[in-house]
Write a protein that holds these residues in place. Structure first.
Motif, mmCIF file in Angstrom:
data_model
loop_
_atom_site.group_PDB
_atom_site.id
_atom_site.type_symbol
_atom_site.label_atom_id
_atom_site.label_comp_id
_atom_site.label_asym_id
_atom_site.label_seq_id
_atom_site.Cartn_x
_atom_site.Cartn_y
_atom_site.Cartn_z
ATOM 1 N N PRO A 156 128.466 -74.291 -63.053
ATOM 2 C CA PRO A 156 129.834 -74.538 -62.561
ATOM 3 C C PRO A 156 130.688 -73.278 -62.517
ATOM 4 C CG PRO A 156 129.567 -75.348 -64.814
ATOM 5 C CD PRO A 156 128.201 -74.951 -64.341
ATOM 6 N N ASN A 157 131.532 -73.217 -61.497
ATOM 7 C CA ASN A 157 132.512 -72.131 -61.347
ATOM 8 C C ASN A 157 131.874 -70.752 -61.401
ATOM 9 O OD1 ASN A 157 134.641 -74.113 -61.406
ATOM 10 N ND2 ASN A 157 134.449 -74.157 -63.624
ATOM 11 N N ALA A 158 130.745 -70.589 -60.702
ATOM 12 C CA ALA A 158 130.037 -69.313 -60.730
ATOM 13 C C ALA A 158 129.378 -69.033 -59.387
ATOM 14 C CB ALA A 158 128.982 -69.309 -61.840
ATOM 15 N N SER A 159 129.151 -67.748 -59.141
ATOM 16 C CA SER A 159 128.408 -67.299 -57.960
ATOM 17 C C SER A 159 126.963 -67.037 -58.376
ATOM 18 C CB SER A 159 129.041 -66.010 -57.417
ATOM 19 O OG SER A 159 128.204 -65.394 -56.470
ATOM 20 N N HIS A 160 126.001 -67.473 -57.557
ATOM 21 C CA HIS A 160 124.579 -67.376 -57.908
ATOM 22 C C HIS A 160 123.881 -66.316 -57.055
ATOM 23 C CE1 HIS A 160 125.774 -71.334 -59.345
ATOM 24 N NE2 HIS A 160 124.705 -71.357 -60.111
ATOM 25 N N LEU A 161 123.220 -65.379 -57.705
ATOM 26 C CA LEU A 161 122.378 -64.403 -57.020
ATOM 27 C C LEU A 161 120.927 -64.748 -57.329
ATOM 28 C CD1 LEU A 161 121.922 -61.765 -55.425
ATOM 29 C CD2 LEU A 161 122.068 -60.539 -57.615
ATOM 30 N N PHE A 162 120.172 -65.168 -56.312
ATOM 31 C CA PHE A 162 118.769 -65.529 -56.505
ATOM 32 C C PHE A 162 117.969 -64.303 -56.931
ATOM 33 C CE2 PHE A 162 114.458 -65.647 -54.782
ATOM 34 C CZ PHE A 162 113.976 -66.840 -55.312
ATOM 35 N N LEU A 163 117.132 -64.467 -57.965
ATOM 36 C CA LEU A 163 116.268 -63.382 -58.427
ATOM 37 C C LEU A 163 114.812 -63.639 -58.026
ATOM 38 C CD1 LEU A 163 117.809 -62.733 -61.982
ATOM 39 C CD2 LEU A 163 118.333 -61.597 -59.808
ATOM 40 N N PHE A 164 114.175 -64.647 -58.592
ATOM 41 C CA PHE A 164 112.800 -64.969 -58.199
ATOM 42 C C PHE A 164 112.395 -66.307 -58.806
ATOM 43 C CE2 PHE A 164 112.627 -62.301 -62.014
ATOM 44 C CZ PHE A 164 111.824 -63.051 -62.875
ATOM 45 N N ARG A 165 111.331 -66.865 -58.279
ATOM 46 C CA ARG A 165 110.725 -68.061 -58.866
ATOM 47 C C ARG A 165 109.579 -67.637 -59.775
ATOM 48 N NH1 ARG A 165 112.382 -69.976 -53.801
ATOM 49 N NH2 ARG A 165 113.779 -71.773 -54.036
ATOM 50 N N GLU A 166 109.139 -68.545 -60.623
ATOM 51 C CA GLU A 166 108.105 -68.212 -61.577
ATOM 52 C C GLU A 166 106.808 -68.971 -61.274
ATOM 53 O OE1 GLU A 166 109.682 -69.436 -65.359
ATOM 54 O OE2 GLU A 166 109.141 -71.532 -65.052
ATOM 55 N N GLU A 167 105.722 -68.426 -61.792
ATOM 56 C CA GLU A 167 104.423 -69.083 -61.749
ATOM 57 C C GLU A 167 103.991 -69.315 -63.196
ATOM 58 O OE1 GLU A 167 99.781 -68.257 -60.370
ATOM 59 O OE2 GLU A 167 101.195 -66.593 -60.704
ATOM 60 N N MET A 168 103.839 -70.576 -63.569
ATOM 61 C CA MET A 168 103.414 -70.903 -64.927
ATOM 62 C C MET A 168 101.897 -71.071 -64.951
ATOM 63 S SD MET A 168 106.345 -73.509 -66.341
ATOM 64 C CE MET A 168 105.899 -73.226 -68.055
ATOM 65 N N VAL A 169 101.260 -70.447 -65.938
ATOM 66 C CA VAL A 169 99.809 -70.502 -66.048
ATOM 67 C C VAL A 169 99.415 -71.052 -67.412
ATOM 68 C CG1 VAL A 169 99.412 -68.639 -64.398
ATOM 69 C CG2 VAL A 169 99.732 -68.095 -66.830
ATOM 70 N N VAL A 170 98.244 -71.687 -67.459
ATOM 71 C CA VAL A 170 97.703 -72.184 -68.725
ATOM 72 C C VAL A 170 97.102 -71.000 -69.489
ATOM 73 C CG1 VAL A 170 95.999 -73.691 -69.811
ATOM 74 C CG2 VAL A 170 97.212 -74.444 -67.753
ATOM 75 N N SER A 263 97.827 -73.093 -61.254
ATOM 76 C CA SER A 263 99.111 -72.726 -61.854
ATOM 77 C C SER A 263 100.158 -73.767 -61.460
ATOM 78 C CB SER A 263 99.543 -71.331 -61.399
ATOM 79 O OG SER A 263 99.684 -71.284 -59.992
ATOM 80 N N LEU A 264 101.359 -73.594 -61.941
ATOM 81 C CA LEU A 264 102.444 -74.533 -61.666
ATOM 82 C C LEU A 264 103.625 -73.772 -61.089
ATOM 83 C CD1 LEU A 264 103.683 -77.401 -61.929
ATOM 84 C CD2 LEU A 264 104.427 -76.752 -64.235
ATOM 85 N N ARG A 265 104.065 -74.196 -59.926
ATOM 86 C CA ARG A 265 105.248 -73.629 -59.279
ATOM 87 C C ARG A 265 106.161 -74.776 -58.867
ATOM 88 N NH1 ARG A 265 104.271 -68.285 -57.115
ATOM 89 N NH2 ARG A 265 102.091 -67.650 -57.336
ATOM 90 N N ASP A 266 107.464 -74.536 -58.853
ATOM 91 C CA ASP A 266 108.400 -75.546 -58.345
ATOM 92 C C ASP A 266 109.607 -74.849 -57.742
ATOM 93 O OD1 ASP A 266 110.032 -74.820 -60.532
ATOM 94 O OD2 ASP A 266 109.179 -76.389 -61.780
ATOM 95 N N ASP A 267 110.645 -75.631 -57.443
ATOM 96 C CA ASP A 267 111.804 -75.073 -56.747
ATOM 97 C C ASP A 267 112.812 -74.412 -57.679
ATOM 98 O OD1 ASP A 267 110.852 -75.900 -54.285
ATOM 99 O OD2 ASP A 267 111.850 -77.853 -54.387
ATOM 100 N N ASP A 268 112.652 -74.558 -58.992
ATOM 101 C CA ASP A 268 113.564 -73.886 -59.916
ATOM 102 C C ASP A 268 113.345 -72.375 -59.845
ATOM 103 O OD1 ASP A 268 114.674 -76.234 -60.765
ATOM 104 O OD2 ASP A 268 113.360 -76.453 -62.491
ATOM 105 N N ALA A 269 114.382 -71.630 -60.150
ATOM 106 C CA ALA A 269 114.297 -70.174 -60.027
ATOM 107 C C ALA A 269 115.236 -69.519 -61.031
ATOM 108 C CB ALA A 269 114.656 -69.741 -58.605
#
Length: 298
Positions: A156-170, A263-269
């Motif tokens: 809330p009440n903030a500007s977002h600068l996208f950095l990167f998405r992650e890849e989760m591995v076992v 691996s696991l990827r999703d839309d969170d970043a």
């Protein structure tokens, strides 16, 4: 009383009033402004006497703005924000260029800290103070200029600068993999699994991605920070799902191994979230530009 003083209540009373209006509690307002509950109550009473009008309805320990208080709070909050912003700009000019940034602990240790020498080389007059924070909060109230956030661009009440998405591995310890005969994803069913606090559904989503949805719900101990999770996995406590970029040293040394390609990827970043007045802060603009250059290869 002259006309100027007549319409300018004491700043301490205004500050206490705005804090109480925001939190609906004199005790929580006191925590914000550094006063006791009774002191906040006295400051609000001073303001109500000054205005000759009540501002709150009292319900035990809770306080709720009445219509007069709601209208007054809206104007006073904006005025105090402008005063605070103007003061900060002047202080930065006189005290030097300094930023306060909150970061997720593992991100700060493994991704951000190793890159700071480059920031210093580019901007030697810029001082950046970092603190560990795991959950969203009000940047202005917390005294921060920006924060590292993982999830959706919903701070809330903030500007977002996208950095990167992650890849989760076992990952797991090689001895643990061999002892439990882990060769394919199905081999993890019923085995000790480790969880991270903010990614409790990660194992469910990873199993679903492997086509293994009709299985007992995975269970296991939960760790707040990824580096704690990595240490537990390296010690043979079980298998863990961890962002690959956080465990490069463990993978390179062989302390941890990835038994599968899945691996696991999703839309969170990851995002750099900044106060909505960030563009007027030259130091924060420079930090934003710098961190954007660091994400190109991530």
């Amino acid at each position: 009383m002259n006309e100027t003083r007549r319409f300018l209540p004491p700043m301490a009373a205004l500050n206490s009033f705005v804090a109480a209006a925001r939190h609906g509690s004199f005790s929580r307002a006191g925590e914000q402004v550094g006063l006791t509950q009774s002191a906040v109550s006295r400051q609000v009473a001073i303001l109500e006497d000054w205005l000759q009008s009540s501002l709150f309805e009292r319900h035990g320990r809770r306080v709720v703005l009445n219509p007069t208080g709601e209208a007054y709070a809206e104007h006073i909050r904006l005025a105090l924000d402008r005063i605070r912003s103007a003061t900060e700009q002047v202080m930065r000019q006189t005290e030097g260029r300094e930023l306060n940034i909150a970061t997720l602990p593992s991100f700060g240790m493994r991704w951000l800290a190793p890159r700071l020498p480059d920031l210093t080389a580019r901007h030697p007059d810029l001082t950046v103070n970092f603190a560990a924070q795991s959950f969203p909060f009000d940047l202005r109230d917390g005294g921060y200029d920006a924060a590292i956030h993982f999830g959706q661009p919903d701070w809330p009440n903030a500007s977002h600068l996208f950095l990167f998405r992650e890849e989760m591995v076992v990952v797991c310890a090689p001895d643990w993999r061999d002892a439990h005969a882990v060769r394919q994803p199905a081999d993890l069913i019923g085995k000790p699994l480790l969880f991270q606090t903010s990614r409790r559904s990660a194992w469910n989503r990873w199993f679903d991605g492997c086509g293994l949805s009709d299985i007992p719900p995975p269970k296991g101990p939960v760790f707040e920070h990824f580096l704690m999770l990595a240490q537990a996995a390296a010690s043979g406590a079980g298998a863990a799902l961890i962002p690959r970029f956080l465990i490069g040293p463990e993978l390179d040394s062989g302390v941890l191994v990835t038994p599968f390609d899945q691996s696991l990827r999703d839309d969170d970043a990851y995002y750099l979230v900044r106060r909505d007045d960030w563009a007027s802060n030259r130091a924060l603009v420079q930090f934003s530009d710098w961190i954007a250059t660091q994400t190109s290869g991530t």
